[in-house]
Design a protein around this motif. Structure first.
Motif, PDB file in Angstrom:
ATOM      1  N   PHE A 185       0.842  -1.195   0.000  1.00 38.77           N
ATOM      2  CA  PHE A 185       0.000   0.000   0.000  1.00 38.77           C
ATOM      3  C   PHE A 185       0.874   1.241   0.000  1.00 38.77           C
ATOM      4  N   SER A 186       0.530   2.192  -0.866  1.00 37.00           N
ATOM      5  CA  SER A 186       1.205   3.483  -0.922  1.00 37.00           C
ATOM      6  C   SER A 186       0.161   4.544  -1.222  1.00 37.00           C
ATOM      7  N   ALA A 187       0.020   5.526  -0.337  1.00 42.39           N
ATOM      8  CA  ALA A 187      -1.018   6.540  -0.504  1.00 42.39           C
ATOM      9  C   ALA A 187      -0.606   7.622  -1.498  1.00 42.39           C
ATOM     10  N   TYR A 188       0.699   7.923  -1.571  1.00 42.80           N
ATOM     11  CA  TYR A 188       1.171   8.967  -2.478  1.00 42.80           C
ATOM     12  C   TYR A 188       2.680   8.831  -2.638  1.00 42.80           C
ATOM     13  N   GLU A 189       3.256   9.648  -3.535  1.00 39.43           N
ATOM     14  CA  GLU A 189       4.693   9.619  -3.796  1.00 39.43           C
ATOM     15  C   GLU A 189       5.276  11.028  -3.699  1.00 39.43           C
ATOM     16  N   TRP A 190       6.618  11.081  -3.612  1.00 37.92           N
ATOM     17  CA  TRP A 190       7.377  12.329  -3.670  1.00 37.92           C
ATOM     18  C   TRP A 190       7.016  13.304  -2.550  1.00 37.92           C
ATOM     19  N   SER A 191       6.758  12.768  -1.373  1.00 33.35           N
ATOM     20  CA  SER A 191       6.512  13.613  -0.213  1.00 33.35           C
ATOM     21  C   SER A 191       6.783  12.790   1.034  1.00 33.35           C
ATOM     22  N   LEU A 192       6.957  13.461   2.187  1.00 27.15           N
ATOM     23  CA  LEU A 192       7.198  12.741   3.429  1.00 27.15           C
ATOM     24  C   LEU A 192       6.052  11.768   3.700  1.00 27.15           C
ATOM     25  N   GLY A 193       6.379  10.551   4.129  1.00 25.93           N
ATOM     26  CA  GLY A 193       5.392   9.489   4.203  1.00 25.93           C
ATOM     27  C   GLY A 193       4.909   9.136   5.592  1.00 25.93           C
ATOM     28  N   ILE A 194       5.197   7.915   6.033  1.00 25.74           N
ATOM     29  CA  ILE A 194       4.597   7.347   7.245  1.00 25.74           C
ATOM     30  C   ILE A 194       5.312   7.860   8.491  1.00 25.74           C
ATOM     31  N   LYS A 195       4.505   8.262   9.489  1.00 26.10           N
ATOM     32  CA  LYS A 195       5.059   8.721  10.771  1.00 26.10           C
ATOM     33  C   LYS A 195       4.704   7.786  11.913  1.00 26.10           C
ATOM     34  N   SER A 196       3.577   7.081  11.824  1.00 29.01           N
ATOM     35  CA  SER A 196       3.162   6.154  12.878  1.00 29.01           C
ATOM     36  C   SER A 196       2.270   5.073  12.277  1.00 29.01           C
ATOM     37  N   LEU A 197       2.178   3.949  12.974  1.00 28.09           N
ATOM     38  CA  LEU A 197       1.396   2.821  12.482  1.00 28.09           C
ATOM     39  C   LEU A 197       0.982   1.956  13.660  1.00 28.09           C
ATOM     40  N   THR A 198      -0.260   1.447  13.630  1.00 27.61           N
ATOM     41  CA  THR A 198      -0.708   0.552  14.690  1.00 27.61           C
ATOM     42  C   THR A 198      -1.790  -0.383  14.176  1.00 27.61           C
ATOM     43  N   TRP A 199      -1.833  -1.611  14.718  1.00 30.47           N
ATOM     44  CA  TRP A 199      -2.863  -2.590  14.407  1.00 30.47           C
ATOM     45  C   TRP A 199      -4.054  -2.400  15.342  1.00 30.47           C
ATOM     46  N   SER A 200      -5.235  -2.736  14.846  1.00 27.89           N
ATOM     47  CA  SER A 200      -6.391  -2.824  15.738  1.00 27.89           C
ATOM     48  C   SER A 200      -6.282  -4.116  16.534  1.00 27.89           C
ATOM     49  N   PRO A 201      -6.836  -4.179  17.753  1.00 28.45           N
ATOM     50  CA  PRO A 201      -6.748  -5.405  18.558  1.00 28.45           C
ATOM     51  C   PRO A 201      -7.350  -6.632  17.866  1.00 28.45           C
ATOM     52  N   SER A 241       1.571  11.604  14.768  1.00 27.66           N
ATOM     53  CA  SER A 241       2.696  10.907  15.407  1.00 27.66           C
ATOM     54  C   SER A 241       2.259   9.789  16.338  1.00 27.66           C
ATOM     55  N   SER A 242       0.984   9.817  16.801  1.00 32.87           N
ATOM     56  CA  SER A 242       0.538   8.819  17.774  1.00 32.87           C
ATOM     57  C   SER A 242      -0.845   8.315  17.396  1.00 32.87           C
ATOM     58  N   LEU A 243      -1.005   6.982  17.475  1.00 33.06           N
ATOM     59  CA  LEU A 243      -2.270   6.312  17.170  1.00 33.06           C
ATOM     60  C   LEU A 243      -2.533   5.257  18.223  1.00 33.06           C
ATOM     61  N   ALA A 244      -3.784   5.092  18.642  1.00 28.55           N
ATOM     62  CA  ALA A 244      -4.103   4.040  19.617  1.00 28.55           C
ATOM     63  C   ALA A 244      -5.559   3.632  19.467  1.00 28.55           C
ATOM     64  N   PHE A 245      -5.795   2.310  19.339  1.00 25.07           N
ATOM     65  CA  PHE A 245      -7.149   1.760  19.286  1.00 25.07           C
ATOM     66  C   PHE A 245      -7.645   1.457  20.686  1.00 25.07           C
ATOM     67  N   SER A 246      -8.947   1.610  20.887  1.00 22.22           N
ATOM     68  CA  SER A 246      -9.557   1.137  22.131  1.00 22.22           C
ATOM     69  C   SER A 246      -9.546  -0.393  22.137  1.00 22.22           C
ATOM     70  N   ALA A 247      -9.759  -0.983  23.310  1.00 24.88           N
ATOM     71  CA  ALA A 247      -9.651  -2.430  23.453  1.00 24.88           C
ATOM     72  C   ALA A 247     -10.650  -3.185  22.579  1.00 24.88           C
ATOM     73  N   ASP A 248     -11.808  -2.583  22.309  1.00 28.12           N
ATOM     74  CA  ASP A 248     -12.820  -3.241  21.482  1.00 28.12           C
ATOM     75  C   ASP A 248     -12.715  -2.866  20.003  1.00 28.12           C
ATOM     76  N   SER A 249     -11.667  -2.129  19.622  1.00 24.57           N
ATOM     77  CA  SER A 249     -11.414  -1.693  18.246  1.00 24.57           C
ATOM     78  C   SER A 249     -12.453  -0.705  17.737  1.00 24.57           C
ATOM     79  N   ARG A 250     -13.334  -0.227  18.597  1.00 28.38           N
ATOM     80  CA  ARG A 250     -14.399   0.676  18.162  1.00 28.38           C
ATOM     81  C   ARG A 250     -13.870   2.090  17.912  1.00 28.38           C
ATOM     82  N   TYR A 251     -12.950   2.543  18.754  1.00 24.85           N
ATOM     83  CA  TYR A 251     -12.484   3.928  18.670  1.00 24.85           C
ATOM     84  C   TYR A 251     -10.983   3.975  18.384  1.00 24.85           C
ATOM     85  N   LEU A 252     -10.585   5.051  17.711  1.00 22.63           N
ATOM     86  CA  LEU A 252      -9.179   5.304  17.419  1.00 22.63           C
ATOM     87  C   LEU A 252      -8.841   6.716  17.873  1.00 22.63           C
TER      88      LEU A 252
END
Length: 423
Positions: free
Chosen positions: A217-233, A307-318
């Protein structure tokens, strides 16, 4: 809601054991272990130098204390207080130390990332893993503790090695389609490994356990890219924060990713934190003006992007934080794919974390307040203390019934009022 007395700590080294029974804190070169309920001191250990890293073993029986400048690691036992272990990496140095999932092996990364040394506490055997890459997140263990993914750099190319943690034999070794690999992270179910490129190229790659490329997956090119990443529970979704101030919410299945709107241009409901005699959230209705700090793009690491991402325990909220709107915390409803709330404060948000049991969010901004949000509403609570205790970081107990509030050189516990039906 009740608060404990204030205790000393150093370097914000305060951690509750995985079984939830003990609280370990470091004060200079001393390690203090308390009962988490009574807060009585159970064990007091003295290390050879000031502790800069501390970590519990997965079974809560051992504590690792690292002193990187001296290349030393000391391990202490709760069951046998007289037993101890010292690991000296010598002249090769030490930059990182951590437990393996079984709680019986220690992984030390040497200076300049020359190798990773695996020390066994049971057999005293030593194993070496070459070519570890110095990057944002170069090592990750699967949730079940069965596998370790290690990012490597050989001959100017990026590779990932997958090891079986039981005996540390190499299961798979494969080259990745990255220019400069920045991190690896297992999905919570351990079936998919996410690999992402440096900020200079927006690229996320998903690999199976046997090294097959499942998706890119790539959202775009020629610019600053990914700063943070997290999985849902649930392991079904991947949230990606980027320098363009957007969050991409990607389904790991063969369906298209759903990008969110530009969070810097939304007209939203927001609660602003004011500080009269009594601090509280006030509800505002759109349109609302969100304060934006213009970053200096000519300097390294500009303060812009998610810079920061966090899912709730039930994956409902981010929950997300955008660095050039650092005083605002955004809460998204991932079922309706819409913004649920934006919590605006007078100071930048320093730390936030979801309750491990309920959709309840705790955050702090470096003042004497604790802020809580849930779908039912939000509240600001003054931490009662003499001398102006300021909350710089926080951490939930695994039961969700208490919080560790961490200041610059102090800490206290906050006990939540739990409803009878929640118990």
């Amino acid at each position: 809601m009740n608060f404990s007395e204030i205790f000393k700590q150093s370097n914000q080294l305060c951690k509750i054991s995985p079984d939830g029974r003990y609280l370990a804190t470091c004060v200079q070169y001393r390690l203090v272990v308390r009962d988490v309920n009574s807060l009585q001191i159970l064990h007091l250990y003295t290390c050879l130098d000031q502790i800069v890293h501390m970590e519990w073993s997965s079974d809560s029986l051992f504590i690792l204390c690292a002193m990187y400048k001296r290349g030393l690691v000391q391990v202490w036992s709760l069951e046998q207080p007289d037993w101890h272990c010292k690991i000296d990496e010598g002249s090769i140095g030490l930059v990182s130390s951590r437990w393996s999932p079984d709680g019986r092996h220690i992984l030390n990364t040497t200076e300049f990332h020359l190798r990773v040394t695996v020390w066994s506490l049971c057999t005293k055997a030593v194993s070496y893993i070459k070519y570890p890459k110095a990057c944002q997140k170069g090592i990750d263990f699967s949730r079940d503790g069965g596998y370790m993914a290690l990012a490597e750099r050989r001959d100017c190319k990026d590779y990932v090695s997958v090891f079986v943690c039981e005996d540390w034999h190499l299961l798979r070794h494969f080259e990745t389609e990255t220019q400069d690999l920045s991190g690896v992270e297992w999905s919570p179910n351990g079936c998919v490994l996410a690999v992402w490129d440096s900020c200079l190229e927006y690229k996320v790659l998903l690999y199976s356990l046997d090294g097959r490329l499942l998706s890119r997956f790539s959202a775009y090119e020629w610019s600053l890219g990914i700063k943070s990443l997290t999985w849902s529970p649930s392991s079904q979704f991947l949230a990606i924060g980027s320098f363009d101030e957007k969050v991409v919410y990607k389904e790991v299945e063969k369906r298209p990713a759903i990008p969110s709107d530009d969070i810097s241009a939304l007209n939203i409901s927001t609660g602003s934190t004011l500080f009269p005699s009594q601090s509280k959230y006030e509800i505002s209705f759109p349109p609302v003006q969100i304060p934006v700090v213009k970053p200096d793009l000519d300097r390294a690491n500009p303060k812009v992007g998610v810079s920061s991402l966090a899912f709730s325990a039930d994956s409902r909220y981010l929950a997300t934080k955008n660095d050039n709107m650092a005083a605002v915390l955004w809460v998204w409803d991932m079922q309706r794919m819409s913004l649920e709330a934006a919590l605006q404060h007078t100071a930048p948000v320093r730390s936030f974390q979801w309750d491990p049991k309920r959709p309840r969010l705790a955050l702090c901004t470096g003042n004497s307040k604790l802020y809580l949000w849930s779908p039912a509403g939000s509240v600001s609570v003054q931490v009662p203390s003499e001398g102006g205790f300021q909350v710089h970081a926080l951490s939930w107990h695994s039961s969700g019934e208490s919080l560790v509030l961490i200041g610059k050189e102090q800490l206290c516990l906050c006990y939540m009022d739990t409803e009878p039906e929640d118990k």
